[in-house]
Scaffold this motif. Structure first.
Motif, PDB file in Angstrom:
ATOM      1  N   TRP A   1       0.764  -1.067  -0.308  1.00  0.00           N
ATOM      2  CA  TRP A   1      -0.233   0.212   0.182  1.00  0.00           C
ATOM      3  C   TRP A   1       0.587   1.644   0.247  1.00  0.00           C
ATOM      4  O   TRP A   1       0.616   2.234   0.429  1.00  0.00           O
ATOM      5  CB  TRP A   1      -1.396  -0.126   1.013  1.00  0.00           C
ATOM      6  N   HIS A   2       2.265   1.085   0.286  1.00  0.00           N
ATOM      7  CA  HIS A   2       2.811   2.405   0.420  1.00  0.00           C
ATOM      8  C   HIS A   2       3.062   2.621  -1.190  1.00  0.00           C
ATOM      9  O   HIS A   2       4.175   2.020  -1.679  1.00  0.00           O
ATOM     10  CB  HIS A   2       4.168   1.953   0.813  1.00  0.00           C
ATOM     11  N   HIS A   3       2.586   3.757  -2.152  1.00  0.00           N
ATOM     12  CA  HIS A   3       2.590   4.373  -3.689  1.00  0.00           C
ATOM     13  C   HIS A   3       1.927   5.497  -3.476  1.00  0.00           C
ATOM     14  O   HIS A   3       1.386   5.897  -2.611  1.00  0.00           O
ATOM     15  CB  HIS A   3       1.328   2.478  -4.094  1.00  0.00           C
ATOM     16  N   ASP A   4       2.217   5.702  -4.648  1.00  0.00           N
ATOM     17  CA  ASP A   4       2.297   7.241  -5.161  1.00  0.00           C
ATOM     18  C   ASP A   4       0.461   7.211  -4.960  1.00  0.00           C
ATOM     19  O   ASP A   4      -0.514   6.724  -5.553  1.00  0.00           O
ATOM     20  CB  ASP A   4       2.293   7.211  -5.957  1.00  0.00           C
ATOM     21  N   GLN A   5      -0.714   8.644  -4.443  1.00  0.00           N
ATOM     22  CA  GLN A   5      -1.331   8.612  -4.136  1.00  0.00           C
ATOM     23  C   GLN A   5      -2.128   8.518  -5.927  1.00  0.00           C
ATOM     24  O   GLN A   5      -3.538   7.871  -4.998  1.00  0.00           O
ATOM     25  CB  GLN A   5      -1.992   9.265  -3.184  1.00  0.00           C
TER      26      GLN A   5
END
Length: 778
Positions: A737-741
């Motif tokens: 889930w750690h990604h560009d929004q």
């Protein structure tokens, strides 16, 4: 300020004798035939074959040697005499092979036969192509199409990519993630929103016409070394090159041209960057905010003298949103900018003054901007800076993302996209007489989520090393085995082939260096470079095995075994003559690919065009859009005691997940990839010593334990508060889930971690022993 003599580093320029030694080392190890040199001499030239490594331009006015160190390595890697035959798999279980290093897997050489995974013996066993196609077709027909992923790596040709996308939609889904999702999807989303074109606006000739260049987060010396030639030319004609990067990369510091006898014999080198600023990871929004603040101040002073710095006419007729953006810039304090950027006001204003004084500016960037949770804002801010002085849509100006894999941009151009709005579905429906799915498919991150949840039941991989490249690797590998079907198309063995579903096949394909003979004779393929130019490629080398099929033939074989016959869908004819596929592409994308076959071998490629370059803004506002960021940092998490920002990095001996060896020469790191890079002051504050063995532990705050062990503390020139380590080894630390929004590109350039120290030290013989000019203390 870090004293570089206290760190691991490399004292020589990029290029030079070191580059030649790097190529020679792989040449000797992968020696295939005396014809290898002839193959390299045809690389990236009209009528030759296009490199399988990066997507850098193939200029019409080419050099004698139009390949770089990594391009040569990639070609020799394909031309190896080593063969990974069924006998190899008979001697090794898949469970055993999972313990091997990535490098050792690929060292087994070219795959030679189609293989089926036998669960009872835990081995790959040979099978016929007909058996493989029939079995895979049965499995696909039994699955819900929307539960299946069709992934494409970045090197499949335009022809194979077009058919692959057509196959997916005829089958019934838009689940078409590709490697762009992992690197430059942020570019596609951001540029589309703010200038209406999803790719860069520059062409190769612009590099010779600009007055200044600004680099953000791009490692030219390793990732696109042929770029060093136009950079050297620019530096020699006095063009200021201003670089912002947390790491001092050799390719942007100095270069010695291996193709120049004078430079090689006299030891001459060219300084590349006139300014080099080690911005804090995630601090690029703040940097550009400060530069814009200086531009507005310079414009205020100019107005008092009856002139302007801003391009007022351009802004008035071509943009929207300036007032809100300007208000945001003026309201942002220098204290906040300095804190978030890690740079002084003086340094940022010095860079901004170069921009003020230049008439024609190019902004160049890589994954150092795109792979953050606010990567969209990084790219949009850089566009803001260019718009202030009309630096988009003129010769010698523009925004220039440097793409990685050789055809990753082209695949999206011809339909590899999970976003139906980006594909001319009405035209495709008319061409082939079916109703394509209109719902959004899964991108890479969504596919990972679907595999973790059990929603995804099948995976087809057209090249690449998906399992190794994605975030959350440990959890993903466990979930991967719950899928019903996994199919991998590949040239060499890699980690993804060893994590299998209930039914699994490994299908070997031709490489781009190998002759592709079909019913109508030798076939050419095509790809798109980073400047949106299309190039033909035709190979002459004999295939590694008579059992190999082309990617086009494999895609068609899978489709024929899966789909009901359709009189407008002529798979066998298309495999027999790839020119027919290019005619289809030209029909689907008439504006960009008209006369495709006639233009296939145009020297320098043919340009498919870019609306923003023509100042036609295909945005919602029909203008280029200034955007006001809501944050000055792109990392998406708060600083805290003991929490570091981890940058994942690629070595000089690597391309994407392919590891050519253990020499990161340009950083002075030799013989290992198990290192933790940290500046000496941070080592002192953390009470660490050089050579100490530590673990990195994820600090995302979601309650999931993530850890990578066995890293050797290595002093390196980095900003405070950050660490460096190698990709893909660090992927287990990155939450899915750690990604560009906006784009869901994994945020691999700012991963929250902590260091878990031990009392163990690496043995002296296991620590860095750099040869030549690679140096370290002690």
């Amino acid at each position: 300020m870090t004293n570089r003599e206290d760190t691991v580093h490399y004292d020589s320029p990029s290029g030079g004798w070191g580059s030649l030694r790097g190529m020679t080392r792989v040449f000797g190890k992968e020696w295939a035939t005396p014809l290898a040199i002839e193959t390299l001499m045809r690389q990236n030239k009209p009528g030759g074959f296009m490199c399988v490594s990066c997507s850098w331009a193939k200029p019409a006015d080419h050099h004698t040697f139009e390949f770089c160190e990594n391009g040569a390595k990639a070609t020799l890697w394909d031309l190896t005499t080593r063969r990974c035959t069924p006998d190899f798999f008979a001697g090794h279980t898949v469970t055993e092979l999972r313990e091997w290093k990535d490098y050792d897997l690929e060292q087994q050489g070219r795959l030679t036969h189609p293989l089926r995974y036998d669960r009872e013996t835990d081995r790959y066993v040979p099978c016929s192509w007909d058996e493989a196609f029939d079995a895979i077709g049965r499995e696909l027909r039994a699955l819900d199409p929307k539960s299946v992923i069709f992934y494409a790596s970045g090197k499949a040709s335009l022809e194979a990519s077009y058919l692959y996308a057509l196959f997916a939609r005829l089958y019934g889904h838009n689940n078409l993630p590709d490697s762009s999702n992992m690197c430059h999807e942020t570019t596609s989303v951001a540029l589309k929103k703010v200038i209406g074109a999803s790719v860069g606006t520059c062409v190769f000739d612009d590099l010779a016409k600009c007055d200044a260049m600004f680099f953000f987060g791009q490692n030219t010396g390793t990732n696109s070394p042929r770029f060093l030639h136009p950079l050297q030319d620019a530096a020699k004609r006095g063009v200021p090159i201003v670089t912002f990067n947390p790491v001092r990369e050799k390719g942007l510091e100095s270069f010695r041209n291996p193709q120049s006898p004078l430079e090689m014999l006299a030891g001459k080198e060219t300084a590349i960057s006139s300014q080099y600023h080690q911005v804090r990871p995630g601090g690029d929004i703040a940097v550009v905010m400060g530069m814009c603040k200086h531009v507005f101040a310079a414009d205020d002073a100019a107005k008092a003298e009856g002139r302007r710095v801003l391009d007022v006419d351009f802004i008035q007729h071509h943009t929207t949103g300036l007032d809100a953006f300007e208000a945001k810039v003026r309201a942002t304090s220098w204290d906040d900018i300095e804190r978030e950027s890690g740079l002084t006001r003086e340094a940022i204003e010095g860079a901004a003054q170069v921009y003020v004084e230049a008439d024609r500016v190019i902004a160049i960037y890589g994954m150092g901007l795109t792979q953050h949770t606010h990567g969209f804002e990084n790219v949009a801010m850089l566009v803001n800076l260019l718009l202030l002085k009309g630096n988009i849509g003129r010769e010698g100006t523009g925004i220039s993302p440097v793409r990685g894999h050789s055809n990753v941009q082209g695949q999206r151009t011809v339909g590899i996209s999970e976003k139906p709005e980006l594909v001319p579905l009405d035209k495709i429906a008319q061409q082939f007489g079916f109703e394509p799915p209109r719902d959004k498919g899964m991108n890479t991150v969504e596919a990972c989520g679907g595999i973790l949840s059990g929603e995804v039941k099948g995976f087809i991989g057209l090249g690449g090393n998906f399992v190794r490249a994605i975030p959350e690797r440990d959890m993903m590998e466990h979930a991967w085995t719950r899928m019903r079907l996994t199919v991998q198309v590949a040239t060499k063995l890699n980690r993804s082939h060893l994590v299998n579903g209930e039914v699994a096949y490994l299908l070997p394909c031709l490489s781009r260096t190998e002759e592709d003979i079909q019913a109508s004779g030798p076939q050419a393929v095509s790809m798109e470079d980073t400047f949106s130019c299309i190039h033909g490629s035709i190979a002459r080398r004999r295939p590694a095995s008579e059992q190999l099929k082309s990617e086009v033939a494999i895609v068609a074989g899978l489709a024929q075994a899966t789909l009901e016959p359709n009189p407008r869908v002529k798979w066998a004819d298309w495999v027999g003559n790839y020119a027919l596929i290019r005619d289809l592409i030209a029909e689907t994308y008439a504006e960009e690919f008209h006369d495709f076959n006639a233009r296939l071998f145009t020297p320098g490629g043919f340009y498919r065009g870019n609306s923003a370059r023509e100042r036609i803004w295909k945005t919602a506002a029909r203008r280029a859009v200034f955007t006001a960021p809501e944050t000055l940092t792109s990392v998406g998490f708060e600083d805290a005691p003991g929490r570091y920002r981890l940058i994942t990095m690629r070595s000089n001996d690597q391309f994407n997940t392919t590891i050519y060896g253990y020499s990161d020469r340009l950083r002075g790191i030799e013989g290992t990839r198990d290192v933790l890079l940290i500046n000496p002051e941070e080592m002192r504050r953390a009470e660490l010593q050089e050579g100490q063995v530590v673990s990195l532990v994820g600090d995302a705050g979601d309650g999931v334990h993530r850890e990578v062990q066995g890293l050797v503390v290595t002093p390196f020139d980095l900003p405070d508060g950050c660490l460096g380590a190698y990709y893909p080894e660090m992927n287990p630390l990155m939450p899915v889930w750690h990604h560009d929004q906006m784009s869901k590109t994994p945020a691999a350039k700012s991963v929250p971690v902590r260091i878990k120290a031990s009392g163990e030290f690496a043995k002296r013989e296991d620590r860095l022993e750099p040869p030549g000019h690679a140096t370290r203390p002690g």
